[in-house]
Design a protein around this motif. Structure first.
Motif, PDB file in Angstrom:
ATOM      1  N   ASP A 151      59.229  94.606 -35.416  1.00  0.00           N
ATOM      2  CA  ASP A 151      59.624  93.276 -34.996  1.00  0.00           C
ATOM      3  C   ASP A 151      58.548  92.584 -34.183  1.00  0.00           C
ATOM      4  OD1 ASP A 151      61.826  92.452 -36.166  1.00  0.00           O
ATOM      5  OD2 ASP A 151      63.182  92.705 -34.451  1.00  0.00           O
ATOM      6  N   LYS A 152      57.999  93.356 -33.241  1.00  0.00           N
ATOM      7  CA  LYS A 152      56.962  92.794 -32.376  1.00  0.00           C
ATOM      8  C   LYS A 152      55.704  92.464 -33.159  1.00  0.00           C
ATOM      9  CE  LYS A 152      58.116  95.125 -28.116  1.00  0.00           C
ATOM     10  NZ  LYS A 152      57.750  96.445 -27.626  1.00  0.00           N
ATOM     11  N   ILE A 153      55.342  93.362 -34.053  1.00  0.00           N
ATOM     12  CA  ILE A 153      54.131  93.127 -34.835  1.00  0.00           C
ATOM     13  C   ILE A 153      54.296  91.866 -35.684  1.00  0.00           C
ATOM     14  CG2 ILE A 153      52.665  93.996 -36.699  1.00  0.00           C
ATOM     15  CD1 ILE A 153      53.409  96.832 -35.773  1.00  0.00           C
ATOM     16  N   PHE A 154      55.394  91.810 -36.386  1.00  0.00           N
ATOM     17  CA  PHE A 154      55.543  90.730 -37.344  1.00  0.00           C
ATOM     18  C   PHE A 154      55.954  89.409 -36.713  1.00  0.00           C
ATOM     19  CE2 PHE A 154      56.422  94.421 -40.315  1.00  0.00           C
ATOM     20  CZ  PHE A 154      55.066  94.592 -40.537  1.00  0.00           C
ATOM     21  N   SER A 155      56.518  89.467 -35.546  1.00  0.00           N
ATOM     22  CA  SER A 155      56.813  88.198 -34.898  1.00  0.00           C
ATOM     23  C   SER A 155      55.513  87.640 -34.313  1.00  0.00           C
ATOM     24  CB  SER A 155      57.847  88.383 -33.793  1.00  0.00           C
ATOM     25  OG  SER A 155      57.273  89.117 -32.738  1.00  0.00           O
ATOM     26  N   GLY A 156      54.484  88.465 -34.292  1.00  0.00           N
ATOM     27  CA  GLY A 156      53.186  87.957 -33.885  1.00  0.00           C
ATOM     28  C   GLY A 156      52.769  88.407 -32.496  1.00  0.00           C
ATOM     29  N   THR A 157      53.720  88.894 -31.703  1.00  0.00           N
ATOM     30  CA  THR A 157      53.402  89.244 -30.321  1.00  0.00           C
ATOM     31  C   THR A 157      52.313  90.314 -30.245  1.00  0.00           C
ATOM     32  OG1 THR A 157      55.804  89.375 -30.315  1.00  0.00           O
ATOM     33  CG2 THR A 157      54.716  89.290 -28.179  1.00  0.00           C
ATOM     34  N   THR A 158      52.448  91.342 -31.088  1.00  0.00           N
ATOM     35  CA  THR A 158      51.467  92.425 -31.012  1.00  0.00           C
ATOM     36  C   THR A 158      50.633  92.521 -32.287  1.00  0.00           C
ATOM     37  OG1 THR A 158      53.074  94.019 -31.831  1.00  0.00           O
ATOM     38  CG2 THR A 158      52.910  93.767 -29.425  1.00  0.00           C
ATOM     39  N   LEU A 159      50.700  91.465 -33.075  1.00  0.00           N
ATOM     40  CA  LEU A 159      49.957  91.465 -34.341  1.00  0.00           C
ATOM     41  C   LEU A 159      48.462  91.679 -34.106  1.00  0.00           C
ATOM     42  CD1 LEU A 159      50.202  90.723 -37.474  1.00  0.00           C
ATOM     43  CD2 LEU A 159      49.465  88.462 -36.774  1.00  0.00           C
ATOM     44  N   TYR A 160      47.942  90.905 -33.202  1.00  0.00           N
ATOM     45  CA  TYR A 160      46.518  90.945 -32.920  1.00  0.00           C
ATOM     46  C   TYR A 160      46.104  92.326 -32.403  1.00  0.00           C
ATOM     47  CZ  TYR A 160      42.171  90.034 -30.433  1.00  0.00           C
ATOM     48  OH  TYR A 160      40.890  90.099 -29.979  1.00  0.00           O
ATOM     49  N   ARG A 161      46.895  92.836 -31.467  1.00  0.00           N
ATOM     50  CA  ARG A 161      46.571  94.138 -30.895  1.00  0.00           C
ATOM     51  C   ARG A 161      46.632  95.236 -31.968  1.00  0.00           C
ATOM     52  NH1 ARG A 161      50.516  95.913 -26.752  1.00  0.00           N
ATOM     53  NH2 ARG A 161      50.835  93.686 -26.448  1.00  0.00           N
ATOM     54  N   THR A 162      47.624  95.149 -32.822  1.00  0.00           N
ATOM     55  CA  THR A 162      47.750  96.154 -33.883  1.00  0.00           C
ATOM     56  C   THR A 162      46.542  96.098 -34.823  1.00  0.00           C
ATOM     57  OG1 THR A 162      50.131  95.774 -33.782  1.00  0.00           O
ATOM     58  CG2 THR A 162      49.315  97.060 -35.640  1.00  0.00           C
ATOM     59  N   ALA A 163      46.142  94.878 -35.182  1.00  0.00           N
ATOM     60  CA  ALA A 163      44.991  94.732 -36.083  1.00  0.00           C
ATOM     61  C   ALA A 163      43.731  95.308 -35.434  1.00  0.00           C
ATOM     62  CB  ALA A 163      44.787  93.262 -36.428  1.00  0.00           C
ATOM     63  N   GLU A 164      43.559  95.060 -34.168  1.00  0.00           N
ATOM     64  CA  GLU A 164      42.386  95.593 -33.445  1.00  0.00           C
ATOM     65  C   GLU A 164      42.436  97.116 -33.402  1.00  0.00           C
ATOM     66  OE1 GLU A 164      39.427  94.566 -31.956  1.00  0.00           O
ATOM     67  OE2 GLU A 164      39.859  92.910 -33.310  1.00  0.00           O
ATOM     68  N   TYR A 165      43.640  97.632 -33.169  1.00  0.00           N
ATOM     69  CA  TYR A 165      43.826  99.077 -33.147  1.00  0.00           C
ATOM     70  C   TYR A 165      43.431  99.658 -34.506  1.00  0.00           C
ATOM     71  CZ  TYR A 165      46.100 103.610 -32.717  1.00  0.00           C
ATOM     72  OH  TYR A 165      46.344 104.954 -32.692  1.00  0.00           O
ATOM     73  N   MET A 166      43.839  98.986 -35.561  1.00  0.00           N
ATOM     74  CA  MET A 166      43.524  99.452 -36.909  1.00  0.00           C
ATOM     75  C   MET A 166      42.015  99.405 -37.158  1.00  0.00           C
ATOM     76  SD  MET A 166      46.828  97.725 -38.820  1.00  0.00           S
ATOM     77  CE  MET A 166      46.076  97.468 -40.387  1.00  0.00           C
ATOM     78  N   ARG A 167      41.407  98.366 -36.670  1.00  0.00           N
ATOM     79  CA  ARG A 167      39.962  98.234 -36.861  1.00  0.00           C
ATOM     80  C   ARG A 167      39.229  99.404 -36.208  1.00  0.00           C
ATOM     81  NH1 ARG A 167      35.746  96.481 -34.098  1.00  0.00           N
ATOM     82  NH2 ARG A 167      36.942  95.659 -32.350  1.00  0.00           N
ATOM     83  N   LYS A 168      39.686  99.783 -35.034  1.00  0.00           N
ATOM     84  CA  LYS A 168      38.998 100.853 -34.308  1.00  0.00           C
ATOM     85  C   LYS A 168      39.342 102.244 -34.831  1.00  0.00           C
ATOM     86  CE  LYS A 168      38.701  98.121 -30.117  1.00  0.00           C
ATOM     87  NZ  LYS A 168      39.677  97.677 -29.120  1.00  0.00           N
ATOM     88  N   HIS A 169      40.471 102.379 -35.481  1.00  0.00           N
ATOM     89  CA  HIS A 169      40.902 103.718 -35.902  1.00  0.00           C
ATOM     90  C   HIS A 169      40.833 103.924 -37.396  1.00  0.00           C
ATOM     91  CE1 HIS A 169      42.443 103.419 -31.815  1.00  0.00           C
ATOM     92  NE2 HIS A 169      42.353 104.734 -31.802  1.00  0.00           N
ATOM     93  N   ARG A 170      40.010 103.196 -38.045  1.00  0.00           N
ATOM     94  CA  ARG A 170      39.921 103.378 -39.487  1.00  0.00           C
ATOM     95  C   ARG A 170      38.842 104.396 -39.837  1.00  0.00           C
ATOM     96  NH1 ARG A 170      41.562 101.501 -44.604  1.00  0.00           N
ATOM     97  NH2 ARG A 170      39.818 101.497 -46.031  1.00  0.00           N
TER      98      ARG A 170
END
Ligand code: DCP
Ligand code: CA
Ligand code: CA
Length: 405
Positions: A386-405
């Protein structure tokens, strides 16, 4: 020279014609594209043979089956129609200074400059018809006119494989004056009903009782009365990504990203997020856009018309397709969006909604992708969606993905 020369092109029995083109055994038979008679659903379109039985778009499939039990019933192949649509847009764009797509199979082209005069316009129309036949092996109906409404009227006039011209408001009025008010395209079923209740049924009635129409319908009424005189100076509006009827989400990475696999994963999050917003606003998208800013700040936007972009699965699949077609260079910003070209005219969102199977398929696509992302990034999406898709943590999640790929 005419103020404007507008060409309206509309493919004949679009989905059905594509299927017949690709399987000649279907030629000459009543063909119904939509759901199967055993399923819950509606008719998307029917070949002209099937229309003789009274089958038409939007009709309940059970009703169609009752009218035409010998018909051949098929599911639509949206990917195929979309590919054909892209090819058609390629042809159409060759002759227009502005092209406004209003469906996969239909567009307004501003040919004022490219045509020069009516003779030139006629030539363009014939060329488009010929190229459609020769290169795409399909037929279309084309109208040229002084206005959008008249051009659309003209293309309907001689369907299928039709051609018709309406050069002046007078010609337009002569043609439609005794027709149902719905001949003025901005009059939908509900408005027509309202007018009919007070006995205004034809275009002539609208002209005779203008004041009443305006009193009844306000601003829209004024518009309708103008149309009844053939006055319509609307321009052909090329798709504008800044259109207010669009919804998009984008994000800028902390560091540029060259990994297109990661971009695809992020695109999925964006698509989910766009879907939520669109649903909240009640916007039914008909086009999907992809936006990318490269590391050197070069911006690109790519878009595509779809039957219905209400689902995240569709938004993602379309956007990733577009992503696959662009230059592979480091990316700074990525965005996805949906837009609505002509407002909600009722059917585009209905078909896929009716096909239960396809809804299940879409959910499956989403579930699979979530599982894949969970595994790849060791992320537990379950409680955080919910948080990711509502946008609240979208940015943080994307950054996390960038660093952990
Ligand atoms: N469509 C749909 N549901 C509807 C109407 C249309 O899914 N209620 C789809 C199927 C059509 C395509 O959009 O093939 C184009 O719609 P049109 O209204 O232009 O209809 P057709 O092209 O099928 O027929 P025509 O020759 O009358 O234009
Ligand atoms: Ca059509
Ligand atoms: Ca159409």
């Amino acid at each position: 020279m005419a103020d404007q020369i507008i060409l309206h092109v509309d493919m004949d029995a679009f989905y059905a014609s594509v299927e017949i083109r690709d399987n000649p055994e279907l030629a000459g038979k009543p063909l119904i594209i939509g759901s199967l008679p055993t399923e819950r659903g509606v008719v998307a379109t029917a070949s002209y043979e099937a229309r003789k039985y009274g089958v038409h778009s939007g009709m309940n499939i059970k009703e169609a089956y009752r009218l035409c039990p010998r018909g051949i019933y098929m599911h639509p192949n949206f990917d195929k129609y979309r590919a054909v649509s892209n090819q058609l847009h390629g042809i159409w764009n060759d002759y227009a200074t502005a092209a406004e797509s209003i469906a996969l199979d239909e567009a307004y082209l501003d040919i004022t400059e490219t045509a020069g005069d009516w003779a030139g316009a006629r030539e363009i129309a014939q060329t488009i018809k010929r190229r459609t036949r020769e290169e795409v092996h399909l037929t279309c109906s084309v109208g040229i006119a002084y206005s959008k409404t008249a051009a659309k009227t003209a293309s309907e006039e001689k369907k299928p494989d039709g051609y018709f011209e309406i050069r002046t408001p007078e010609e337009f009025v002569d043609l439609i004056i005794d027709r149902d008010v719905r001949a003025l395209y901005t009059v939908g079923a509900r408005t027509a009903e309202k007018l009919k209740r007070v006995g205004i049924a034809t275009v002539r009635d609208v002209r005779d009782r203008q004041d009443e129409v305006v009193r009844l319908l306000g601003k829209h009424g004024t518009h309708i009365t103008r149309m009844a005189y053939g006055i319509d100076d609307r321009k052909v509006v090329p798709y504008d990504p800044l259109d207010t009827k669009s919804i998009s989400r984008e994000l800028t990475f902390q560091e540029d990203v060259s990994d297109f696999g990661l971009l695809d994963d992020v695109l999925f999050l964006l698509a989910m997020s766009v879907e939520r917003r669109a649903k909240r606003k009640g916007l039914h998208g008909r086009g999907v856009t992809l936006k990318v800013t490269y590391a050197d700040m070069k911006n690109i936007t790519r878009s595509r018309i779809v039957v219905s972009s209400d689902s995240a699965a569709t938004i993602w699949q379309e956007a990733r397709d577009l992503l696959g077609q662009i230059e592979k260079r480091p990316v700074r910003l990525i965005g996805a969006g949906v837009y609505n070209l002509t407002g909600d005219d009722g059917w585009q969102m209905s078909l896929e909604d009716y096909l239960e199977e396809s809804i299940d398929e879409k959910q499956q696509i989403i579930d699979d992708k979530l599982a894949e992302l969970g595994e790849r990034y060791h992320l537990d999406f379950a409680g955080n969606l919910d948080k990711i898709f509502s946008g609240t943590t979208l940015y943080r999640t994307a950054e996390y993905m960038r660093k952990h790929r």
